[in-house]
Structures are given as structure tokens and as C-alpha cells.
Scaffold this active site. Structure first.
Site, short mmCIF file in Angstrom:
data_model
loop_
_atom_site.label_atom_id
_atom_site.label_comp_id
_atom_site.label_asym_id
_atom_site.label_seq_id
_atom_site.Cartn_x
_atom_site.Cartn_y
_atom_site.Cartn_z
N CYS A 253 0.80 -1.22 0.00
CA CYS A 253 0.00 0.00 0.00
C CYS A 253 0.83 1.27 0.00
CB CYS A 253 -0.94 -0.01 1.19
SG CYS A 253 -1.78 -1.60 1.32
N HIS B 254 -2.64 7.64 6.44
CA HIS B 254 -2.99 6.40 5.74
C HIS B 254 -4.40 6.01 6.14
CE1 HIS B 254 -2.19 2.75 3.53
NE2 HIS B 254 -2.31 1.98 4.59
N HIS C 241 -9.96 1.82 0.47
CA HIS C 241 -8.52 1.57 0.40
C HIS C 241 -8.19 1.19 -1.03
CE1 HIS C 241 -4.51 0.68 1.17
NE2 HIS C 241 -4.60 -0.03 2.28
#
Lengths: 390, 85, 194
Positions: free
Chosen positions: A155, A284, A319
């Protein structure tokens, strides 16, 4: 003590952005959603199966979503918009001096799913199972014949891809780099996060006291980087970055946030800045109990009680994995250009221990000159990027 | 009960691909997590899946299922209780 | 500026993985991570002699994680669902995590897939002071299941090179040293059962 690398002129500037996300096609749609603090998370209407947790996901709206070879087409949509915005400068750069860096975790994994069910799959779609081949085709499609790379570090891929683009420019291998991040919503990823029991069936709530998991999302996002001297002086620049590894556990972050704190300090050093210089942090913020707690600790370690405003976008977009670093950097760019601090969609009540500067709602500001973007990923990887005006 | 305990040890070694560990080396009452075999959160998820795959037992709530995973003995008792129900 | 030196190099295959004794939990790693770990082990480096927070890891995942992706997806219809452990390895960069955990390396990381060249990237990390040493590792895992899918021959191998700023080593890094697999083959001639 490591040697400090300062970013001297001409540096690396940003001259174009493009995005296709859960809130629609185009950067304008993203900006509008940011200003109204909207969420693009909805019940998954694209596929279903008894093997999934019922999922609220960040899917590109049906009218905009390309069904065949989705990774390629989402990337092309974003690249088209970004290169269009950057057209004036790009047209003066020879093709061999324009590179492309792709950021993706699963590339066109749709092809694996189709082949496993004996469903038809085009040659291109199958070819794009491999990120490098996808990157090569995307570069060719944009008429770029400079260096091509495919970055895949979970990620954090987006931030690392931006760093790679900057490095290609700083060491003279290219004068412009098209950085594009893409991951499409897939049964593969939803099944995987379901197996890890990492999904919030009701939709993620980053930093909320009742958060309990992430929401899978998809996006295509692109940023055009150029040598600083080729960009207008008002352009936003990449001032510095830092990376680190927690060296703790494959899927769980270091509990004390020390790895991420180290990445932030490295980014500050590389930029020649101190923590009070940061005007806003885009976190994040996946919405999992562990990630958000760890990030809160990292921010406290670096900023103490003087944490700048912080917010997270995954309650809006989900996400987006390989696209996250790029699309969330675009969020930062829009905030700096538009002089507002984004909120945290779907946050209702901040959990204990979350930063004092955590923002639920957007706020207009007089100026926003220095922004810190954070991402963390499986494998203990942490990334921090600092953007600045002028 | 003893044969179930032994069967569980063999299955756990296989499911979690533990190297160089023999069933005889796993004590019935030794902790599975934190100490003893020192399994982690992903292992817990694999064991939950194993329960479903091999014993048809579904654990919906990880927290509620935690006591069952304290030791081999606890797990064997848990399975036998489910079978009797 | 200090010269960049090749401090150590290695090349390993499945046979080396079979013979490896790297702890009880080695078995749960996917083949790619096992190969990468064994390649690093084969370097024979004593990490105590280096600053662990300034050791970078650059990984070249030739075929990405496709072999493991296939294995994971094959289990999708299990009663208990596909394996959570396998899912953690459906990322080309998982081997970075395993290497960092085992050797406690907290420096910066990069993973390129396909034909990406990591040696110049490692040099970049060293030259701009982001690291003082860099573990460069490549792996290529193509199982029979995916070989036809990507028109690539079956393969299971990995190699590693430790680059350092200054210090002793095999030799200085040259201008033409760009392809890590080629470098490993030359530096570690070995009969690999293919």
C-alpha cells in the site's frame, strides 16, 4: 548519522493530475467531494459471493467503470486527464525524455479470476496480469519512450512510485515522468481481506472509536512530474521523502509506530524542514484498529502535542491499494491549490489517543504551503512524502 | 479424547507448516499463542479456517472463540462439545 | 564520494530451500519468500557489523507474485475460505517483509516487477544518503500452473548482492553492472538443477 540530501533547484514539480475514483471520473469530482466531505462508499453491486463479508466498497460508479481489462482502462483514464493538464509543458519534451512509473499491487488480477472460471479474457487483459507489461503498454499509449518501471510495495506503492519518478528526473534519466497508480476492485482482494477478517462490513471509519476494519476500494490516479525548471514557479514540488521498515510482522504494524515515525523524520531531514513546518498531514487511515492506533502513536512521537491538522480520505474512497499513494497525494495537491484542509469522511467520534489535530470536517485556510503524506503497507513498509509550494 | 488431541497436533503441524516439530513435542496443556508454539494472529485465522474445513465448525466471532484456542486440550474439548450439541 | 562495492553475492534454487534450516516458521512462507531469505542467508553477511537502520532492501520480483496469487485463488472454494496466510504473500514485496523481520533491517525499501533494474536504484539510495548498504535481491518463481499464462518457462530461483558504500568486498561496482541476475550468475557460478 546519514548524509543529508537536500533538494536543490531545479527539483521536481507537479504539473498535472488525473483521477477516476469512487466519487466519479475526474479531479473536479474529487475536489467537489472533498469540499462537501462526501463518501463514495456503497454496497458492492459489482460481484457477490457467499464467501465474502457483505462489503461496503469504494467502487468507480457503473457508468464510468470499464469492464474489460479494468486495470488498463482505469489507468488510461487517469493518465489522459493528467497529461491533458500538463500538455503545454509535455509537448516541448522529446518522447525519449518522458518516462512512466506504474504503481500497482495486483495489476489486472481480473484476468486471473476470469481464467479460473473459464470465462473469456482478451490477450491484452491477460498480458496486463503482469504490472510491467501494463506499464510498458501505458507508456506506449501516451507516446512516452523514456524509462519505464513498475513499482509494487504493497500500500506504499504510490508514494514510492512518486519517489522513483523524482529520482529518474533528478539523476537526468528523464525530464518528465508520468506516475500512475491503479488497482481495481476484485473478488481476489475482497476474499483475501475477508480471510484476514480485516473488513468493516458497514464501511470504514478511520480514526473513529468504533472503527473495526477497512473498505476495499479501486482507483486510477496519475500525476505528471517534471524537472523543476520546466514548471511554472507556482507549481507544487516534491520537497523530500523517507522510507523505513518496521521489521516486526508481515501484516501487523509495529505497535509503537516507531517505523512510521522514522520514515517521517527521514522525509523532514531530506526536505531540510522541521516538524513545525508541516501545515497538514494526510494519514494512511485505513480504519483498522491497529493501523490507526499505530499512526496516532507515530504522529505523537514526531509532533508531540503540537500535531498539525490531520485527516484521512479512505472513508471517501476506500482503500485503493496501489493507487492510494497517488490519489491521496492528489488530495493533498487539491488542498494546497484550493487552500482548504480536507476532513475525514465517515469519522463520527474520534477514538482515544487519536491526534488532537484530527479533523472531521473540511476547513478553509489562508494558505497551505507544506503538506506531509503518509502510507504504510504489508511487509512493514512505511512511506512519507513532503510537498511544498514554490 | 486422546486420539482427538493427537489428531489436532498432527493437523496443526500440517496446516501451519511447522518445521521440525513432532506431535509428541506439543504438550496438551501448553499455550498455543504468546508462548508455547508462539502462534500469531494469522495462525489463529488459519486454525479457524481449519476448524471449518476439517470439522465443519464455524467460529463467527474470534473473541468468543478465543478460550477454545488456549491449548490443545481446550481445543479438543471445544470440538467434542460442538459434536455432542 | 566513496566507491560502491559488491560486498557479497549469492545464487540459490529450490534445492537450497529444501536444505535450509531457517526455523520452525520457514514452512509457512511462500516459495518466493523462502528463496529470497535463503539467498540473503547465503551471502554470509554479519549484519551486526552494519547499521541496520541504514540498510536498504531493493527487490526485483521478475514475475511478481503470480505463482502465489494462483495458489491463493485455487483455495477460494474451501469451506473455510482461502488461506489468510497465502493472501499475505500475494504481494511481490512480501519477501522484503520477511528479510526485514529476520535481519531487523529498518532502512528504505523498493520492489520493482518485470524487467525493472534494481542495481541503479540501490546506487541511488546509497548516493543520496538514504542508506549505507543495500541488499539487492531478485527472485523468479514461475510454477507450471502459470507458465502458460504468462508465456514464461518454469523457474524457481533467487540471488542476492550486498552493495556497500566503501569497505571491502568482491570488487567495485562497474558502469555496466546493471542486471542483477546476470551479475549473480557470473559471481556465483554454480550448477543449478533447473
Amino acid at each position: 548519522m546519514s548524509e543529508v540530501s537536500k533538494f536543490s533547484r531545479p527539483g521536481v514539480a507537479i504539473i498535472g493530475c488525473g483521477a477516476i475514483t469512487a466519487v466519479g471520473r475526474g479531479v473536479d469530482a474529487l475536489r467537489a467531494a472533498l469540499k462537501t466531505n462526501s463518501s463514495g462508499l456503497k454496497p458492492n453491486a459489482r460481484f457477490d459471493s457467499p464467501r465474502f463479508q457483505s462489503s461496503i466498497v469504494g467502487a468507480v460508479p457503473p457508468n464510468d467503470f470499464p469492464s474489460g481489462d479494468p486495470a488498463f482502462h482505469l489507468a488510461v483514464a487517469a493518465l489522459g486527464e493528467a497529461c491533458d493538464e500538463a500538455r503545454n509543458v509535455l509537448s516541448s519534451i522529446p518522447a525519449a525524455r518522458i518516462g512512466l512509473v506504474l504503481s500497482t499491487t495486483k495489476a489486472n488480477i481480473a484476468a486471473l479470476e476470469q481464467l479460473a472460471e473459464n470465462e473469456p479474457c482478451s490477450d491484452d487483459a491477460r498480458r496486463h496480469l503482469q504490472g510491467y507489461a501494463l506499464a510498458v503498454d501505458l507508456a506506449a499509449g501516451q507516446g512516452a519512450s523514456g524509462p519505464v518501471q513498475c513499482v509494487s510495495v504493497a500500500c506504499v506503492s504510490g508514494l514510492v512510485a512518486l519517489q522513483q519518478g523524482a529520482k529518474l528526473i533528478l539523476r537526468g534519466d528523464a525530464d518528465a515522468v508520468l506516475v500512475v497508480g491503479v488497482d481495481h476492485l476484485s473478488s481476489f482482494v475482497v476474499a483475501g481481506f475477508t480471510a484476514l477478517k480485516a473488513i468493516d462490513p458497514n464501511g470504514c471509519r478511520p480514526f473513529d472509536r468504533n472503527r473495526c476494519g477497512l473498505s476495499p476500494g479501486e482507483a486510477g490516479a496519475a500525476i505528471v512530474l517534471v524537472r523543476g525548471d520546466l514548471a511554472p514557479s507556482s507549481a507544487i514540488s516534491m520537497l523530500g521523502w523517507g522510507g523505513s521498515n518496521d521489521a516486526n510482522h508481515l501484516t501487523g504494524p509495529s505497535r509503537d509506530g516507531s517505523g512510521l515515525a522514522l520514515a517521517i523524520r527521514r522525509a523532514l531531514n531530506a526536505s531540510g524542514l522541521q516538524s513545525p513546518d508541516i501545515g497538514y498531514v494526510n494519514a494512511h487511515g485505513t480504519g483498522t484498529p491497529y493501523n490507526d492506533a499505530m499512526e496516532s502513536m507515530a504522529l505523537r512521537t514526531v509532533f508531540g502535542e503540537k500535531c498539525p491538522p490531520v485527516s484521512a480520505a479512505k472513508g471517501m474512497l476506500g482503500h485503493t491499494l496501489g493507487a492510494a499513494g497517488v490519489v491521496e497525494t492528489i488530495v493533498c495537491i487539491l488542498a494546497m491549490e484550493g487552500r482548504f484542509l480536507p476532513g475525514t469522511p465517515r469519522l463520527i467520534e474520534p477514538a482515544e489517543g487519536t491526534p488532537a489535530g484530527l479533523m472531521r470536517d473540511p476547513h478553509v485556510v489562508d494558505c497551505l504551503n507544506v503538506v506531509l503524506k503518509l502510507n504504510t503497507g504489508f511487509g512493514g513498509i512505511n512511506g512519507a512524502l513532503i510537498l511544498g509550494h514554490g | 479424547m486422546e486420539s482427538l488431541a493427537n489428531e489436532l497436533k498432527v493437523r496443526i503441524i500440517k496446516t501451519l507448516q511447522l518445521e521440525g516439530v513432532q506431535p509428541e513435542q506439543i504438550d496438551d496443556d501448553a499455550p498455543l499463542f504468546g508462548a508455547g508454539l508462539d502462534l500469531d494472529s494469522i495462525d489463529a485465522l488459519e486454525l479457524v479456517a481449519m476448524l471449518e474445513n476439517s470439522y465443519g465448525i464455524v467460529i463467527k466471532d474470534l473473541e468468543a472463540g478465543r478460550p477454545a484456542f488456549q491449548s490443545i486440550r481446550a481445543l479438543a474439548s471445544f470440538i467434542q462439545a460442538k459434536r455432542a450439541a | 564520494m566513496d566507491k560502491i562495492v559488491i560486498a557479497a553475492a549469492s545464487m540459490v534454487g529450490e534445492e537450497d530451500v529444501r536444505m535450509a534450516r531457517l526455523g520452525t516458521r520457514f514452512g509457512r512462507l511462500d516459495l518466493a519468500s523462502q528463496l529470497a531469505l535463503v539467498a540473503v542467508e547465503a551471502l554470509g553477511v554479519n549484519f551486526d557489523l552494519l547499521p541496520r537502520e541504514l540498510i536498504g532492501i531493493c527487490l526485483a520480483a521478475r514475475a511478481g507474485s503470480l505463482a502465489t496469487d494462483f495458489d491463493f485463488w485455487r483455495g477460494r472454494d474451501n469451506a473455510g475460505g482461502p488461506s489468510p496466510t497465502l493472501f499475505a504473500y500475494t504481494l511481490p514485496s512480501s519477501a522484503i517483509g520477511e528479510i526485514a523481520i529476520r535481519h531487523r533491517l529498518t532502512g528504505p525499501n523498493l520492489c520493482l516487477t518485470g524487467e525493472g533494474s534494481i542495481i541503479p536504484e540501490a546506487c541511488d539510495l546509497l548516493r543520496r544518503g538514504e542508506a549505507q548498504a543495500c541488499l539487492c535481491v531478485f527472485y523468479n518463481v514461475v510454477t507450471p500452473a502459470i507458465a502458460g499464462l504468462i508465456n514464461s518457462p518454469a523457474a524457481a530461483l533467487a540471488g542476492a548482492i550486498l552493495l556497500r558504500l566503501g569497505g571491502n568486498g568482491v570488487r567495485e561496482l562497474g558502469e555496466n553492472d546493471r542486471d542483477i541476475e546476470k551479475m549473480c550468475r557470473v559471481l556465483c557460478p554454480k550448477d543449478l538443477a533447473s
